[in-house]
Scaffold this active site. Structure first.
Site, short mmCIF file in Angstrom:
data_model
loop_
_atom_site.label_atom_id
_atom_site.label_comp_id
_atom_site.label_asym_id
_atom_site.label_seq_id
_atom_site.Cartn_x
_atom_site.Cartn_y
_atom_site.Cartn_z
N PHE A 1 0.86 -1.19 0.00
CA PHE A 1 0.00 0.00 0.00
C PHE A 1 0.90 1.24 0.00
O PHE A 1 1.81 1.35 0.82
CB PHE A 1 -0.88 -0.03 1.25
N ASP B 1 0.47 -4.69 8.89
CA ASP B 1 -0.64 -3.77 8.64
C ASP B 1 -1.90 -4.62 8.46
O ASP B 1 -1.99 -5.41 7.53
CB ASP B 1 -0.36 -2.93 7.39
N TYR C 1 -11.46 2.79 10.28
CA TYR C 1 -12.71 3.17 9.59
C TYR C 1 -13.17 2.17 8.54
O TYR C 1 -14.19 2.36 7.92
CB TYR C 1 -12.59 4.57 8.97
N LYS C 2 -12.39 1.10 8.33
CA LYS C 2 -12.83 0.09 7.35
C LYS C 2 -13.73 -0.91 8.07
O LYS C 2 -14.78 -0.53 8.53
CB LYS C 2 -11.60 -0.54 6.68
N ARG D 1 -13.62 -4.73 -6.63
CA ARG D 1 -13.53 -5.19 -5.24
C ARG D 1 -14.89 -5.19 -4.55
O ARG D 1 -15.60 -4.19 -4.56
CB ARG D 1 -12.57 -4.29 -4.44
C1 LIG Z 1 -6.69 2.14 4.32
C2 LIG Z 1 -5.28 1.77 4.58
C3 LIG Z 1 -4.47 2.57 5.38
C4 LIG Z 1 -5.01 3.86 5.93
O1 LIG Z 1 -4.00 4.72 6.34
P1 LIG Z 1 -4.36 6.07 7.08
O2 LIG Z 1 -3.07 6.64 7.42
O3 LIG Z 1 -5.16 5.71 8.30
O4 LIG Z 1 -5.14 6.91 6.13
C5 LIG Z 1 -3.18 2.13 5.65
N1 LIG Z 1 -2.71 0.97 5.15
C6 LIG Z 1 -3.47 0.18 4.36
C7 LIG Z 1 -2.92 -1.11 3.84
C8 LIG Z 1 -4.77 0.57 4.04
O5 LIG Z 1 -5.52 -0.18 3.25
#
Ligand SMILES: *Cc1c(COP(=O)(O)O)cnc(C)c1O
Length: 415
Positions: free
Chosen positions: A131, A202, A227-228, A376
């Protein structure tokens, strides 16, 4: 025999956790009538009590109690209490989890912490296609000459990357944000530990969807999104985990007053707080935490094994429906077929995924796409039903049959 609507209704009636979570499912706002949501990989559903919780903080706390709120309400404890409420979902002990800051910020804090503990080792190992934010954070640390980065194409290259004996930390996404491929946490932790390095996971695309065993798999450090699947609300604070064997090992990278051993003594010099408390930096995001607390109330009652089984039943059903209903079109399953190797969403490769996703959204089936060609479907185990999956796949099939997804209005890019 292909799956029927009646079969899906039957699966709902017998789904794991059905009796305990008929209640939890009711605990969420249904959203716009007629809309089906498969976007928990982007923003989880809203717990019904979230508006009330926020209203109470605004009116009772901010408007009325004002300064007394800091003492009389739980505002300063929330990074701990919210962390404790979700700890069982990630296989952690309650005292080892904090809800605070963002995933990216926590990633920074824990990468730096791992580098401090592992010195003089200074290599961070990352997957090349991780990511982007995870990669950017590590690049920033390397630019300050605090680390060197070593990229691997995938985890099969890990033994070779660890071989020189200079790796401080291996930062991995438990679940890939595009394909939903899930890594073998226990096996990889063993390999990382044997090489004298630390692991940083992560969990953004697994926490709240599938079972995770941080402690039992001997993970060192972890972060994840609030928030997911965790349903903490738009821009909710993230979570972080530190294995107790490391929690008093070094100063945190960002030494703030909320992470001081005695915040309100206002001592001249920094002393790190006990355990994971030291990773708190500034004042908690009280309003955001109020929304998160609505989800935390629901999560406390959820059994993570049943959660995993229910998610398995739902996503296996979705894959079966695609196989049976959409075989005539070039949709290729991009996620592993075996649930133990998948995370929260299921992805298909489709040439035109972005337009198809927008056409589905237009018909009230909220899914997402990721470049170049991934469609997705984020399945939330607390709110998605097998019947919804049936209905959504019928909509998909009609769009494919009619070709109406190729309408030029679906050609613009989508977030
Ligand atoms: C959504 C997501 C994030 C979110 O990062 P923020 O710093 O909280 O915006 C981080 N890592 C992954 C793999 C994600 O999918």
């Amino acid at each position: 025999m292909p799956l029927t609507l009646a079969d899906c209704i039957q699966r709902d009636a017998h789904a794991p956790g059905q009796t305990s979570w008929a209640k939890a499912g009711d605990g969420f706002d249904p959203g716009t009538p007629g809309t089906l949501y498969f976007d928990a990989n982007s923003i989880g559903p809203m717990p019904r009590t979230a508006p009330l919780k926020m209203q109470m903080v605004l009116q009772g706390g901010w408007a009325q109690a004002r300064r007394r709120s800091w003492n009389e309400l739980d505002w300063l404890d929330q990074p701990r209490t919210l962390g404790a409420a979700i700890a069982h979902l990630i296989g952690a002990d309650t005292q080892d989890v904090r809800v605070t800051d963002t995933t990216s910020v926590n990633q920074y804090k824990l990468l730096r912490y791992a580098l401090r503990i592992s010195a003089p080792r200074r290599v961070i190992v990352l997957e090349r296609q991780v990511f982007p934010s995870n990669r950017y954070v590590a690049e920033g640390i390397a630019r300050d000459h605090l680390a060197e980065l070593r990229f691997i194409n995938d985890v099969s290259d890990l033994p070779e990357a660890l071989a020189p004996g200079d790796v401080a930390v291996v930062a991995l996404s438990h679940v890939d944000y595009r394909s939903s491929a899930r890594l073998d946490m226990a096996g990889l932790n063993q390999c990382i530990r044997a090489a004298g390095a630390m692991s940083l996971w992560d969990l953004s695309h697994s926490a709240g969807a599938v079972a995770i065993a941080l402690r039992d798999s001997h993970a060192d450090l972890a972060v994840g999104c609030g928030y997911k699947y965790l349903c903490g609300g738009p821009g909710a604070p993230a979570f972080m985990y530190v294995h107790p064997r490391w929690s008093d090992a070094a100063w945190p990278a960002i030494a703030g007053w909320m992470g001081h051993a005695d915040t309100f003594a206002f001592e001249a010099d920094y002393r790190p707080g006990a355990g994971a408390d030291r990773f708190l930096v500034g004042t908690p995001a009280v309003l955001a935490n109020a929304a998160f607390s609505a989800a935390a109330d629901l999560w406390r009652a959820v059994d993570p094994v049943e959660l995993d089984q229910r998610h398995c039943s739902l996503t296996d059903t979705l894959i079966q429906l695609f196989d049976e209903q959409c075989a005539a079109w070039p949709l290729r399953l991009a996620s592993p077929r075996n649930h133990a190797q998948r995370g929260g969403h299921v992805a298909w490769q489709f040439d035109g995924a972005s337009a198809l996703a927008q056409a589905l959204v237009d018909k009230g089936v909220v899914v997402s796409s990721r470049k170049p060609d991934a469609l997705r479907w984020g399945v939330h185990p607390l709110t998605t039903t097998h019947q919804q999956l049936w209905t959504a796949v019928q909509v998909l099939r009609q769009l494919l049959e009619s070709g109406s997804w190729q309408d030029p209005r679906f050609a613009r890019p989508m977030v």
